[in-house]
Design an enzyme around this catalytic site. Structure first.
Site, PDB file in Angstrom:
ATOM      1  CG  HIS A   1      -0.261   0.149   2.542  1.00 42.64           C
ATOM      2  ND1 HIS A   1       0.163  -0.933   3.291  1.00 42.64           N
ATOM      3  CD2 HIS A   1       0.077   1.239   3.280  1.00 42.64           C
ATOM      4  CE1 HIS A   1       0.715  -0.525   4.416  1.00 42.64           C
ATOM      5  NE2 HIS A   1       0.684   0.802   4.443  1.00 42.64           N
TER       6      HIS A   1
ATOM      7  CD  GLU B   1      -6.045   1.614   8.481  1.00 42.72           C
ATOM      8  OE1 GLU B   1      -6.323   1.572   7.267  1.00 42.72           O
ATOM      9  OE2 GLU B   1      -5.587   0.635   9.095  1.00 42.72           O
TER      10      GLU B   1
ATOM     11  CD  GLN C   1      -2.428   2.504   5.833  1.00 46.17           C
ATOM     12  OE1 GLN C   1      -1.283   2.943   5.696  1.00 46.17           O
ATOM     13  NE2 GLN C   1      -2.726   1.515   6.652  1.00 46.17           N
TER      14      GLN C   1
ATOM     15  CG  HIS D   1       3.516   4.687   5.313  1.00 49.99           C
ATOM     16  ND1 HIS D   1       2.525   5.287   6.052  1.00 49.99           N
ATOM     17  CD2 HIS D   1       3.032   3.462   4.994  1.00 49.99           C
ATOM     18  CE1 HIS D   1       1.496   4.465   6.185  1.00 49.99           C
ATOM     19  NE2 HIS D   1       1.780   3.342   5.546  1.00 49.99           N
TER      20      HIS D   1
HETATM   21  C1  MC0 Z   1       8.847  12.265   9.728  1.00 51.61           C
HETATM   22  N1  MC0 Z   1       9.846  12.407   8.857  1.00 51.61           N
HETATM   23  C2  MC0 Z   1       9.525  11.808   7.707  1.00 51.61           C
HETATM   24  C3  MC0 Z   1       8.239  11.280   7.922  1.00 51.61           C
HETATM   25  N2  MC0 Z   1       7.847  11.568   9.186  1.00 51.61           N
HETATM   26  N3  MC0 Z   1      10.196  11.657   6.550  1.00 51.61           N
HETATM   27  C4  MC0 Z   1       9.565  10.999   5.559  1.00 51.61           C
HETATM   28  N4  MC0 Z   1       8.312  10.468   5.684  1.00 51.61           N
HETATM   29  C5  MC0 Z   1       7.633  10.589   6.839  1.00 51.61           C
HETATM   30  N5  MC0 Z   1       6.415  10.065   6.948  1.00 51.61           N
HETATM   31  C6  MC0 Z   1      11.104  13.119   9.083  1.00 51.61           C
HETATM   32  C7  MC0 Z   1      10.826  14.541   9.544  1.00 51.61           C
HETATM   33  O1  MC0 Z   1      10.621  15.401   8.442  1.00 51.61           O
HETATM   34  C8  MC0 Z   1      12.081  14.865  10.302  1.00 51.61           C
HETATM   35  O2  MC0 Z   1      13.115  15.226   9.419  1.00 51.61           O
HETATM   36  C9  MC0 Z   1      12.451  13.546  10.950  1.00 51.61           C
HETATM   37  O3  MC0 Z   1      11.813  12.524  10.162  1.00 51.61           O
HETATM   38  C10 MC0 Z   1      11.934  13.458  12.377  1.00 51.61           C
HETATM   39  O4  MC0 Z   1      10.563  13.710  12.342  1.00 51.61           O
HETATM   40  P1  MC0 Z   1       9.681  14.349  13.524  1.00 51.61           P
HETATM   41  O5  MC0 Z   1       8.552  15.097  12.929  1.00 51.61           O
HETATM   42  O6  MC0 Z   1      10.584  15.057  14.497  1.00 51.61           O
HETATM   43  O7  MC0 Z   1       9.014  13.123  14.201  1.00 51.61           O
HETATM   44  P2  MC0 Z   1       9.598  11.950  15.079  1.00 51.61           P
HETATM   45  O8  MC0 Z   1      11.094  11.833  15.020  1.00 51.61           O
HETATM   46  O9  MC0 Z   1       8.955  12.054  16.417  1.00 51.61           O
HETATM   47  O10 MC0 Z   1       8.947  10.720  14.300  1.00 51.61           O
HETATM   48  C11 MC0 Z   1       9.255  10.386  12.959  1.00 51.61           C
HETATM   49  C12 MC0 Z   1       9.055   8.876  12.786  1.00 51.61           C
HETATM   50  C13 MC0 Z   1       7.627   8.579  13.310  1.00 51.61           C
HETATM   51  C14 MC0 Z   1       9.218   8.549  11.321  1.00 51.61           C
HETATM   52  C15 MC0 Z   1      10.115   8.142  13.631  1.00 51.61           C
HETATM   53  O11 MC0 Z   1       6.679   9.286  12.544  1.00 51.61           O
HETATM   54  C16 MC0 Z   1       7.300   7.110  13.323  1.00 51.61           C
HETATM   55  O12 MC0 Z   1       7.672   6.369  14.241  1.00 51.61           O
HETATM   56  N6  MC0 Z   1       6.553   6.617  12.285  1.00 51.61           N
HETATM   57  C17 MC0 Z   1       6.185   5.212  12.211  1.00 51.61           C
HETATM   58  C18 MC0 Z   1       4.785   5.003  12.670  1.00 51.61           C
HETATM   59  C19 MC0 Z   1       3.751   5.727  11.834  1.00 51.61           C
HETATM   60  O13 MC0 Z   1       4.095   6.555  10.978  1.00 51.61           O
HETATM   61  N7  MC0 Z   1       2.442   5.413  12.070  1.00 51.61           N
HETATM   62  C20 MC0 Z   1       1.351   6.013  11.326  1.00 51.61           C
HETATM   63  C21 MC0 Z   1       0.938   5.123  10.199  1.00 51.61           C
HETATM   64  P3  MC0 Z   1      13.975  16.559   9.620  1.00 51.61           P
HETATM   65  O14 MC0 Z   1      14.877  16.588   8.440  1.00 51.61           O
HETATM   66  O15 MC0 Z   1      12.977  17.664   9.674  1.00 51.61           O
HETATM   67  O16 MC0 Z   1      14.690  16.317  10.936  1.00 51.61           O
HETATM   68  S1  MC0 Z   1       0.204   3.635  10.845  1.00 51.61           S
HETATM   69  C22 MC0 Z   1      -0.049   2.603   9.582  1.00 51.61           C
HETATM   70  O17 MC0 Z   1       0.216   2.958   8.462  1.00 51.61           O
HETATM   71  C23 MC0 Z   1      -0.656   1.243   9.946  1.00 51.61           C
HETATM   72  C24 MC0 Z   1      -2.035   1.437  10.507  1.00 51.61           C
HETATM   73  C25 MC0 Z   1      -0.675   0.265   8.765  1.00 51.61           C
HETATM   74  O18 MC0 Z   1      -0.116   0.548   7.680  1.00 51.61           O
HETATM   75  O19 MC0 Z   1      -1.255  -0.822   8.908  1.00 51.61           O
END
Ligand code: MC0
Length: 145
Positions: free
Chosen positions: A7, A43, A62, A86
């Protein structure tokens, strides 16, 4: 390692408006709706293509609406606005793939599989180690028909 694109996750402010857009513009159909408290999202999965062999699963759009501004998707929307959040790739074995990927030096967000949509096991890789792309591994089962 990747079996297919499972997805593409798209961040949106209003799930119902985005669902209506994808349904009316592209003729897609919602096959699943969920609230995932752990991930902080409401979602909907819209099927783009059926899978081949059942075990492989299909592919989906998604649509993701954050449950609050402090969630991953809430922060993303505040920083970047609506758009691709993502890419989720289908794998046969998430735990095995995580071990293999970590051994290559890529930072894991999830060290163990978590609950994903439609009963999948999922795990995220850090976007900073994947060329700026938040990358998700998805191990089906998909039971949407
Ligand atoms: C953040 N960053 C990204 C991003 N989100 N880069 C690309 N794509 C994304 N989606 C970048 C920011 O721009 C920043 O870069 C750096 O990562 C740190 O971001 P932050 O805003 O300070 O946030 P953090 O560090 O607290 O968290 C970022 C992180 C988090 C990716 C670790 O979002 C995470 O753990 N994501 C995984 C879980 C998730 O996304 N769940 C929702 C979908 P700079 O350069 O500005 O420092 S759940 C889902 O999809 C399930 C239901 C499923 O598929 O079944």
């Amino acid at each position: 390692m990747f079996l297919r694109i499972d997805h593409v996750g798209i961040a949106c402010h209003n799930l119902e408006e985005s669902v209506a857009f994808y349904e009316s513009t592209f003729g897609l159909t919602v096959v699943s709706r969920e609230v995932n408290e752990e991930q902080g999202v409401r979602e909907a999965m819209l099927r783009v293509a059926d899978g081949g062999p059942a075990a492989l699963g299909g592919s989906y759009i998604q649509l993701l609406e954050p449950l609050s501004p402090e969630t991953a998707v809430g922060k993303f929307l505040a920083k970047r606005g609506e758009g691709v959040h993502h890419v989720g790739y289908g794998v046969a074995d998430v735990a095995g793939a995580l071990a293999e990927i970590e051994a290559k030096g890529v930072r894991l967000i999830d060290r163990r599989p978590r609950h994903g949509s439609m009963g999948a096991s999922i795990a995220f890789l850090h976007p900073k180690d994947v060329g700026g792309v938040l990358t998700e591994l998805v191990e089906a089962p998909r039971h949407d028909s």
